[in-house]
Design a protein around this motif. Structure first.
Motif, PDB file in Angstrom:
ATOM      1  N   VAL A 392       0.826  -1.217   0.000  1.00  0.00           N
ATOM      2  CA  VAL A 392       0.000   0.000   0.000  1.00  0.00           C
ATOM      3  C   VAL A 392       0.857   1.263   0.000  1.00  0.00           C
ATOM      4  O   VAL A 392       0.599   2.220  -0.749  1.00  0.00           O
ATOM      5  N   LYS A 395       2.534   1.735  -3.364  1.00  0.00           N
ATOM      6  CA  LYS A 395       1.544   2.159  -4.360  1.00  0.00           C
ATOM      7  C   LYS A 395       1.292   3.660  -4.291  1.00  0.00           C
ATOM      8  O   LYS A 395       1.188   4.335  -5.321  1.00  0.00           O
ATOM      9  N   ALA A 399       2.057   6.230  -7.321  1.00  0.00           N
ATOM     10  CA  ALA A 399       0.974   7.059  -7.865  1.00  0.00           C
ATOM     11  C   ALA A 399       1.363   8.537  -7.849  1.00  0.00           C
ATOM     12  O   ALA A 399       1.162   9.253  -8.838  1.00  0.00           O
ATOM     13  N   THR A 404      -0.515   9.899 -11.234  1.00  0.00           N
ATOM     14  CA  THR A 404      -1.764   9.136 -11.349  1.00  0.00           C
ATOM     15  C   THR A 404      -2.346   8.950  -9.951  1.00  0.00           C
ATOM     16  O   THR A 404      -1.903   9.578  -8.991  1.00  0.00           O
ATOM     17  N   ASP A 405      -3.340   8.052  -9.813  1.00  0.00           N
ATOM     18  CA  ASP A 405      -3.867   7.764  -8.483  1.00  0.00           C
ATOM     19  C   ASP A 405      -3.667   6.283  -8.162  1.00  0.00           C
ATOM     20  O   ASP A 405      -3.336   5.476  -9.044  1.00  0.00           O
ATOM     21  N   VAL A 406      -3.879   5.931  -6.907  1.00  0.00           N
ATOM     22  CA  VAL A 406      -3.646   4.560  -6.444  1.00  0.00           C
ATOM     23  C   VAL A 406      -4.535   3.570  -7.193  1.00  0.00           C
ATOM     24  O   VAL A 406      -4.119   2.437  -7.474  1.00  0.00           O
ATOM     25  N   GLN A 407      -5.746   3.990  -7.552  1.00  0.00           N
ATOM     26  CA  GLN A 407      -6.663   3.110  -8.287  1.00  0.00           C
ATOM     27  C   GLN A 407      -6.066   2.696  -9.633  1.00  0.00           C
ATOM     28  O   GLN A 407      -6.171   1.531 -10.036  1.00  0.00           O
ATOM     29  N   GLN A 408      -5.419   3.643 -10.330  1.00  0.00           N
ATOM     30  CA  GLN A 408      -4.794   3.330 -11.617  1.00  0.00           C
ATOM     31  C   GLN A 408      -3.609   2.385 -11.444  1.00  0.00           C
ATOM     32  O   GLN A 408      -3.378   1.488 -12.261  1.00  0.00           O
ATOM     33  N   ASN A 410      -3.302   0.187  -8.962  1.00  0.00           N
ATOM     34  CA  ASN A 410      -3.908  -1.122  -8.659  1.00  0.00           C
ATOM     35  C   ASN A 410      -4.395  -1.817  -9.924  1.00  0.00           C
ATOM     36  O   ASN A 410      -4.229  -3.026 -10.101  1.00  0.00           O
ATOM     37  N   GLN A 411      -5.011  -1.039 -10.806  1.00  0.00           N
ATOM     38  CA  GLN A 411      -5.552  -1.594 -12.044  1.00  0.00           C
ATOM     39  C   GLN A 411      -4.429  -2.171 -12.912  1.00  0.00           C
ATOM     40  O   GLN A 411      -4.552  -3.265 -13.458  1.00  0.00           O
ATOM     41  N   LYS A 414      -3.067  -5.405 -11.356  1.00  0.00           N
ATOM     42  CA  LYS A 414      -4.010  -6.506 -11.549  1.00  0.00           C
ATOM     43  C   LYS A 414      -3.935  -7.033 -12.980  1.00  0.00           C
ATOM     44  O   LYS A 414      -3.887  -8.246 -13.207  1.00  0.00           O
TER      45      LYS A 414
END
Length: 446
Positions: A392, A395, A399, A404-408, A410-411, A414
């Motif tokens: 975490v 990440k 980011a 960018t952001d953490v969601q990007q 993570n994506q 994945k």
């Protein structure tokens, strides 16, 4: 490329949808729309009329295939006729001389100098030729300097003579230089000129007579449509050139020049320019272009581009890394670079059957990978080689560093994990490993 024409032809074929057979009535309705689509694409009226008459004759003839639906049959006939209209088969450049001399001609602003560089790059990298570029545009300010810049970029020698304003003399001296220095090909870049400028047309005729080129190419901006065809005819009447080069085809939504020019001058389209980069040049294949116009894509060209970027030694290294679960983000970054080297993303997507139509209103930028690249480049070497350690806290740092952001992040992690697993499975079962698949890809062209 030719988006408007493709869309209108697709609507024309919809008239036959649901019909059980081809009749005089539904063929007439369909071909009326086909003719209208060609005229809107800036195709000459007589050519459009003759084209639809030939299609009608074949559609109502005795060679109707009962296994095809009326719409499918019409698409097939139109494709065959479009292919013939644009030349039938690809026509190569004449490289029989020692050296082979290629003379470039065309209007001002048609892209001759840029295309001369692209052709030099093509012959150097694809045909293993030693190429000499010759600067014979003694009128346009900075034209000679532009060619030198292009030559430096490509590591291709450029011949020019400072203070000499006689292009005939420069061209003759350049060929002597090429012969004494072992050059295989000489590309002579000339000044742009109007067909109505008698003095300039006489000059290029004199250059042609003096150097007797093995290949004379007429370079024209495809976006000028019917004007391009008329200009080609005027130049051909004077020069009797060997082939046509269509530049800026990636920005042409109509397609009138590509469809009409062969019929008018009876000379083949030999090359097309599809972008600004020096590798944005393709041999013109009429059948492949007909496929693209009708929304069928161009898988063969896509495979050829992939093949040009394929490195067997690199593939072996990747194979070993996948087997040992060592495939990391550095390797992924290299794969992205290979895709980018294949050309513009919009052009690549247009080569996939049906995708051009499906993504017609979607803007695909050439920097589509920039966020992914930024995220990977914000990782430490250890994180790139071993993505499993990215927690975490890491990440959040990645980011922030990539904008960018953490969601990007993570994506991407994945998707990378899913891709790695898929590649591992592809490599394993029944010996269908990555190397074999790449080998099959190379064989697809045959």
């Amino acid at each position: 490329m030719f988006d408007n024409l493709s869309d209108k032809l697709d609507k024309a074929f919809h008239i036959l949808k649901g019909h059980g057979k081809i009749t005089e009535v539904n063929v007439a309705d369909t071909l009326k729309e086909v003719r209208r689509a060609l005229l809107d694409a800036d195709v000459n009226f007589k050519i459009a009329k003759d084209f639809t008459n030939r299609v009608k004759e074949k559609a109502l003839g005795q060679d109707v295939l009962t296994t095809l639906q009326p719409g499918q049959l019409m698409v097939k006939i139109v494709k065959d006729e479009l292919t013939q209209l644009m030349g039938g088969e690809a026509s190569g450049v004449n490289l029989s001389g020692t050296p082979s001399v290629i003379l470039m001609s065309g209007l001002q602003g048609s892209g001759k100098t840029t295309f001369s560089g692209k052709l030099a790059n093509f012959l150097q990298t694809k045909k293993n030729k030693k190429v000499l570029l010759v600067a014979c545009d003694v009128y346009r300010p900075a034209a000679i300097n532009q060619l030198h810049v292009v030559g430096d970029q490509l590591k291709v020698e450029v011949y020019s003579e400072e203070g000499n304003n006689n292009p005939v003399q420069i061209a003759e001296n350049a060929i002597k230089h090429a012969k004494s220095n072992g050059f295989n090909v000489v590309i002579v870049d000339t000044a742009g000129r109007l067909a109505v400028d008698e003095a300039m047309m006489t000059e290029i005729a004199n250059i042609h007579k003096a150097i007797t080129p093995h290949e004379t190419l007429f370079v024209v901006d495809s976006m000028t449509g019917q004007d391009a065809v008329n200009t080609a005819k005027a130049f051909n009447d004077r020069l009797n050139f060997d082939g046509v080069v269509l530049t800026k085809l990636d920005g042409d939504t109509r397609g009138g020049a590509a469809i009409s020019i062969k019929s008018v001058v009876n000379k083949p389209i030999k090359f097309i320019g599809t972008g600004e980069k020096m590798d944005a040049i393709d041999v013109f294949y009429p059948e492949r272009m007909a496929d693209r116009i009708l929304g069928m894509g161009d898988v063969i060209s896509l495979v050829e581009r992939a093949q040009a970027q394929y490195d067997e030694e690199e593939a072996r290294k990747i194979q070993k890394k996948i087997a040992k679960n060592e495939f990391g983000f550095d390797d992924f970054l290299n794969q992205i670079q290979q895709v980018k080297n294949m050309g513009s993303m919009k052009d690549l997507v247009g080569m996939l059957p049906g995708m051009g139509k499906a993504l017609k209103d979607v803007e695909i930028e050439d920097d589509a990978f920039k966020h992914i690249e930024a995220i990977i480049q914000s990782m430490t070497p250890k994180e790139r080689s071993t993505p499993s350690i990215i927690d975490v806290k890491r990440k959040a740092r990645i980011a922030k560093g990539s904008g960018t952001d953490v969601q990007q992040v993570n994506q991407l992690l994945k998707q990378f994990d899913q891709m790695s697993k898929m590649m591992k499975m592809m490599q394993g079962a029944k010996g269908k490993n990555l190397m074999r698949m790449m080998g099959q890809m190379k064989g697809m062209q045959r």
